[in-house]
Scaffold this active site. Structure first.
Site, short mmCIF file in Angstrom:
data_model
loop_
_atom_site.label_atom_id
_atom_site.label_comp_id
_atom_site.label_asym_id
_atom_site.label_seq_id
_atom_site.Cartn_x
_atom_site.Cartn_y
_atom_site.Cartn_z
N ASP A 198 0.72 -1.45 -0.12
CA ASP A 198 0.08 0.08 0.00
C ASP A 198 0.93 1.21 0.04
OD1 ASP A 198 -1.87 2.21 1.19
OD2 ASP A 198 -3.17 0.66 1.35
N ASN B 98 -13.18 -3.37 2.47
CA ASN B 98 -13.92 -2.31 2.24
C ASN B 98 -14.79 -2.63 1.47
OD1 ASN B 98 -12.73 -1.03 4.69
ND2 ASN B 98 -11.24 -0.08 3.18
N GLY C 182 -16.27 2.43 3.43
CA GLY C 182 -15.16 3.20 3.48
C GLY C 182 -14.19 2.62 2.20
N GLN C 183 -14.87 2.04 1.26
CA GLN C 183 -14.16 1.81 0.04
C GLN C 183 -13.99 3.18 -0.64
OE1 GLN C 183 -16.03 -0.93 -2.51
NE2 GLN C 183 -14.34 -1.20 -3.92
N HIS D 202 -10.33 -5.27 -3.33
CA HIS D 202 -8.99 -5.49 -2.92
C HIS D 202 -9.05 -5.78 -1.37
CE1 HIS D 202 -9.94 -1.15 -2.22
NE2 HIS D 202 -9.10 -1.21 -1.45
N HIS E 159 -6.79 -5.71 1.99
CA HIS E 159 -5.80 -5.15 2.95
C HIS E 159 -5.27 -6.22 3.84
CE1 HIS E 159 -6.61 -0.78 1.62
NE2 HIS E 159 -7.50 -1.17 1.57
#
Length: 115
Positions: free
Chosen positions: A30, A86, A92-93, A99, A101
């Site tokens: 990230d 998310n 909260g995307q 994806h 995390h």
């Protein structure tokens, strides 16, 4: 999708700090980590959100979940890690390409509100 940043990363059009790649999945660090180790796994196929995945994606989602602990261990997270997906604006995307995390590390005090 031509305007999707993760599609561009998967296609090699935008560089990343790659952790893993095969024909279907890509894992990379990230760019705004919330922990000492923070990478994500994406499918190369564009799926905007987890709630838009279909039964035909079952194998792909399963591969993502099985790949996460293997890569986490390789990245030094043998004592544990967190996974977050998310989904949608209420979840909260921010990037609309599915994806996952994976993060963890030395500090046990981080509790991110958004990823």
């Amino acid at each position: 999708m031509s305007d999707c940043i993760f599609c561009k990363i998967a296609a090699g059009e935008i560089p990343c700090r790659k952790v893993y790649e095969d024909g279907d999945l890509l894992a990379f660090h990230d760019i705004n980590p919330v922990a000492p180790v923070h990478f994500m796994i994406i499918p190369k196929e564009h799926i905007a959100r987890l709630d838009e995945a279909h039964a035909r994606h079952e194998w792909l989602l399963g591969r993502m979940l099985l790949l996460a602990p293997m890569l986490a261990k390789e990245q030094g997270l043998g004592h544990g890690f967190r996974t977050v997906i998310n989904t949608g604006p209420g979840g909260g995307q921010e990037v609309y390409h599915l994806h996952m995390h994976i993060f963890g590390g030395e500090s046990a005090d981080y509790r991110p509100h958004r990823l």
